[in-house]
Design a protein around this motif. Sequence first.
Motif, PDB file in Angstrom:
ATOM      1  N   THR A 110       0.832  -1.203   0.000  1.00 40.64           N
ATOM      2  CA  THR A 110       0.000   0.000   0.000  1.00 40.64           C
ATOM      3  C   THR A 110       0.866   1.252   0.000  1.00 40.64           C
ATOM      4  O   THR A 110       0.596   2.215  -0.737  1.00 40.64           O
ATOM      5  CB  THR A 110      -0.942   0.009   1.217  1.00 40.64           C
ATOM      6  OG1 THR A 110      -1.602  -1.259   1.315  1.00 40.64           O
ATOM      7  CG2 THR A 110      -1.994   1.103   1.082  1.00 40.64           C
ATOM      8  N   SER A 111       1.909   1.242   0.795  1.00 39.06           N
ATOM      9  CA  SER A 111       2.831   2.373   0.860  1.00 39.06           C
ATOM     10  C   SER A 111       3.517   2.600  -0.478  1.00 39.06           C
ATOM     11  O   SER A 111       3.660   3.745  -0.937  1.00 39.06           O
ATOM     12  CB  SER A 111       3.883   2.123   1.948  1.00 39.06           C
ATOM     13  OG  SER A 111       4.844   3.144   1.956  1.00 39.06           O
ATOM     14  N   TYR A 160       1.149   4.191  -2.911  1.00 42.47           N
ATOM     15  CA  TYR A 160       0.949   5.608  -2.584  1.00 42.47           C
ATOM     16  C   TYR A 160       2.146   6.439  -3.029  1.00 42.47           C
ATOM     17  O   TYR A 160       1.981   7.514  -3.637  1.00 42.47           O
ATOM     18  CB  TYR A 160       0.712   5.779  -1.084  1.00 42.47           C
ATOM     19  CG  TYR A 160       0.428   7.217  -0.699  1.00 42.47           C
ATOM     20  CD1 TYR A 160      -0.831   7.772  -0.925  1.00 42.47           C
ATOM     21  CD2 TYR A 160       1.416   8.018  -0.145  1.00 42.47           C
ATOM     22  CE1 TYR A 160      -1.090   9.098  -0.596  1.00 42.47           C
ATOM     23  CE2 TYR A 160       1.170   9.338   0.190  1.00 42.47           C
ATOM     24  CZ  TYR A 160      -0.092   9.872  -0.041  1.00 42.47           C
ATOM     25  OH  TYR A 160      -0.339  11.188   0.272  1.00 42.47           O
ATOM     26  N   ASN A 161       3.355   5.943  -2.774  1.00 43.51           N
ATOM     27  CA  ASN A 161       4.559   6.663  -3.192  1.00 43.51           C
ATOM     28  C   ASN A 161       4.662   6.780  -4.710  1.00 43.51           C
ATOM     29  O   ASN A 161       5.208   7.752  -5.228  1.00 43.51           O
ATOM     30  CB  ASN A 161       5.811   5.972  -2.642  1.00 43.51           C
ATOM     31  CG  ASN A 161       5.971   6.159  -1.149  1.00 43.51           C
ATOM     32  OD1 ASN A 161       5.498   7.141  -0.588  1.00 43.51           O
ATOM     33  ND2 ASN A 161       6.633   5.217  -0.493  1.00 43.51           N
ATOM     34  N   LYS A 190       2.206   7.256  -6.537  1.00 44.31           N
ATOM     35  CA  LYS A 190       1.061   8.089  -6.910  1.00 44.31           C
ATOM     36  C   LYS A 190       0.028   7.295  -7.713  1.00 44.31           C
ATOM     37  O   LYS A 190      -0.720   7.853  -8.521  1.00 44.31           O
ATOM     38  CB  LYS A 190       1.503   9.332  -7.684  1.00 44.31           C
ATOM     39  CG  LYS A 190       2.406  10.247  -6.859  1.00 44.31           C
ATOM     40  CD  LYS A 190       2.792  11.518  -7.609  1.00 44.31           C
ATOM     41  CE  LYS A 190       3.678  12.400  -6.741  1.00 44.31           C
ATOM     42  NZ  LYS A 190       4.073  13.648  -7.433  1.00 44.31           N
ATOM     43  N   TYR A 223      -2.933   6.138  -7.084  1.00 43.92           N
ATOM     44  CA  TYR A 223      -3.911   6.307  -6.005  1.00 43.92           C
ATOM     45  C   TYR A 223      -5.070   5.326  -6.074  1.00 43.92           C
ATOM     46  O   TYR A 223      -5.567   4.874  -5.041  1.00 43.92           O
ATOM     47  CB  TYR A 223      -4.411   7.748  -5.990  1.00 43.92           C
ATOM     48  CG  TYR A 223      -3.308   8.757  -5.726  1.00 43.92           C
ATOM     49  CD1 TYR A 223      -2.481   8.622  -4.609  1.00 43.92           C
ATOM     50  CD2 TYR A 223      -3.070   9.815  -6.589  1.00 43.92           C
ATOM     51  CE1 TYR A 223      -1.458   9.515  -4.357  1.00 43.92           C
ATOM     52  CE2 TYR A 223      -2.041  10.723  -6.353  1.00 43.92           C
ATOM     53  CZ  TYR A 223      -1.236  10.572  -5.240  1.00 43.92           C
ATOM     54  OH  TYR A 223      -0.220  11.458  -5.006  1.00 43.92           O
ATOM     55  N   THR A 256      -3.763   2.290  -4.616  1.00 49.83           N
ATOM     56  CA  THR A 256      -3.593   2.484  -3.175  1.00 49.83           C
ATOM     57  C   THR A 256      -4.913   2.249  -2.451  1.00 49.83           C
ATOM     58  O   THR A 256      -4.963   1.583  -1.409  1.00 49.83           O
ATOM     59  CB  THR A 256      -3.095   3.912  -2.869  1.00 49.83           C
ATOM     60  OG1 THR A 256      -1.899   4.167  -3.602  1.00 49.83           O
ATOM     61  CG2 THR A 256      -2.825   4.091  -1.378  1.00 49.83           C
ATOM     62  N   PHE A 269      -3.831   5.589   4.676  1.00 49.86           N
ATOM     63  CA  PHE A 269      -3.497   5.503   3.257  1.00 49.86           C
ATOM     64  C   PHE A 269      -4.741   5.706   2.395  1.00 49.86           C
ATOM     65  O   PHE A 269      -4.698   6.391   1.362  1.00 49.86           O
ATOM     66  CB  PHE A 269      -2.860   4.146   2.925  1.00 49.86           C
ATOM     67  CG  PHE A 269      -1.402   4.057   3.254  1.00 49.86           C
ATOM     68  CD1 PHE A 269      -0.502   4.973   2.731  1.00 49.86           C
ATOM     69  CD2 PHE A 269      -0.924   3.063   4.088  1.00 49.86           C
ATOM     70  CE1 PHE A 269       0.857   4.893   3.017  1.00 49.86           C
ATOM     71  CE2 PHE A 269       0.430   2.978   4.395  1.00 49.86           C
ATOM     72  CZ  PHE A 269       1.315   3.887   3.861  1.00 49.86           C
ATOM     73  N   ARG A 318      -5.727   9.479   2.459  1.00 51.00           N
ATOM     74  CA  ARG A 318      -4.755  10.295   1.729  1.00 51.00           C
ATOM     75  C   ARG A 318      -4.851  10.079   0.228  1.00 51.00           C
ATOM     76  O   ARG A 318      -4.793  11.035  -0.558  1.00 51.00           O
ATOM     77  CB  ARG A 318      -3.335   9.964   2.204  1.00 51.00           C
ATOM     78  CG  ARG A 318      -2.987  10.518   3.582  1.00 51.00           C
ATOM     79  CD  ARG A 318      -1.573  10.141   3.966  1.00 51.00           C
ATOM     80  NE  ARG A 318      -1.193  10.683   5.260  1.00 51.00           N
ATOM     81  CZ  ARG A 318      -0.053  10.394   5.878  1.00 51.00           C
ATOM     82  NH1 ARG A 318       0.809   9.552   5.319  1.00 51.00           N
ATOM     83  NH2 ARG A 318       0.228  10.940   7.057  1.00 51.00           N
ATOM     84  N   ALA A 319      -4.992   8.820  -0.178  1.00 51.11           N
ATOM     85  CA  ALA A 319      -5.100   8.517  -1.606  1.00 51.11           C
ATOM     86  C   ALA A 319      -6.382   9.084  -2.183  1.00 51.11           C
ATOM     87  O   ALA A 319      -6.397   9.607  -3.299  1.00 51.11           O
ATOM     88  CB  ALA A 319      -5.044   6.999  -1.824  1.00 51.11           C
ATOM     89  N   ASN A 335      -6.474  11.964  -5.176  1.00 51.24           N
ATOM     90  CA  ASN A 335      -6.835  11.328  -6.445  1.00 51.24           C
ATOM     91  C   ASN A 335      -7.756  12.208  -7.285  1.00 51.24           C
ATOM     92  O   ASN A 335      -8.932  11.896  -7.491  1.00 51.24           O
ATOM     93  CB  ASN A 335      -7.495   9.964  -6.168  1.00 51.24           C
ATOM     94  CG  ASN A 335      -7.551   9.106  -7.418  1.00 51.24           C
ATOM     95  OD1 ASN A 335      -6.795   9.320  -8.359  1.00 51.24           O
ATOM     96  ND2 ASN A 335      -8.436   8.129  -7.423  1.00 51.24           N
TER      97      ASN A 335
END
Length: 211
Positions: free
Chosen positions: A152-153, A156-157, A159, A161, A164, A184, A187-188, A192
Motif C-alpha cells: 500500500t505504501s 501511494y509513493n 502516486k 492512487y 492504493t 493511506f 490520503r489517496a 486522487n
Amino acid sequence: NELYQADYLFRAGKYDESLAKAKELDASVGIKAVPRLGVVYAYNYLRKGDSLSSRKYIEEFLTTAPATEIQSSDYKLGIEVLSKFPGSETVAEGFIEKALLADTVKKNQIALINAAADMFGKAKSYQAQLNWMKRGMQIKGSLTEADHYALTSSAYNAKAYNQTIEFAKSYMAAHPDKPQPYTFFKRATMANGTDTAAIIKNLDYLDSVYA
C-alpha cells in the motif's frame, strides 16, 4: 584445483591470499580460460570494500561467460554489487530476470524480487518498486501485515492512487485494528484528482467501515 583453492581462501576470510592465488592463476592461464576467476575477484573485492573493481569483474563475467558457467548465486552477487551504484537499476533488473529463470525455488525467487523492490525504492523509482512488489505478492500468495503495509505504501509513493485505495481496502479487511490502511485510504482519496463525487463516495465507504 587452484580455482577451488582461491575460493576456499575467500570463504575462510583470507581475501588477500585468495586474490593472490586468483592473480597467479590469471597470469598463468588467463581469465578467459577460467571464467569463474571473475567471480572470485568480484567476491574478494566486494568484501575488501572495492565495489568498483567488484562491479567490473562480475559484470564482465555475467555478460561474457558461457551460460553453462553461470550459477544463480552469481546473478545474486551481481545484483548486490550493482545496487551500490545509483543509476544501475536497469542492468541489475536484467540480472534479476535471469536469476529468476535460473532459480525456481519459490523462497529464493521472493527474496530476489524483494531485493529488486528495495533497490528501486532506494532509487525513488516507486512505480518500478510497485511492479516488483506486486509480482512478489503474486508468487507469495498469503500476505502478512508487513506485506500489506509495504504494498500500500509503495502504491501511494508511486502516486498510483486507485491502486492504493484498493490495496488499503484489503489491508483494512485483513487488519482492521491497524491505523495505517485507513490513513493511506484517506490520503489517496484526497490526492486522487478533483472528482468531488468520487471523493465523497470513497469517504462514505470509509465512514461505513468505521461504523
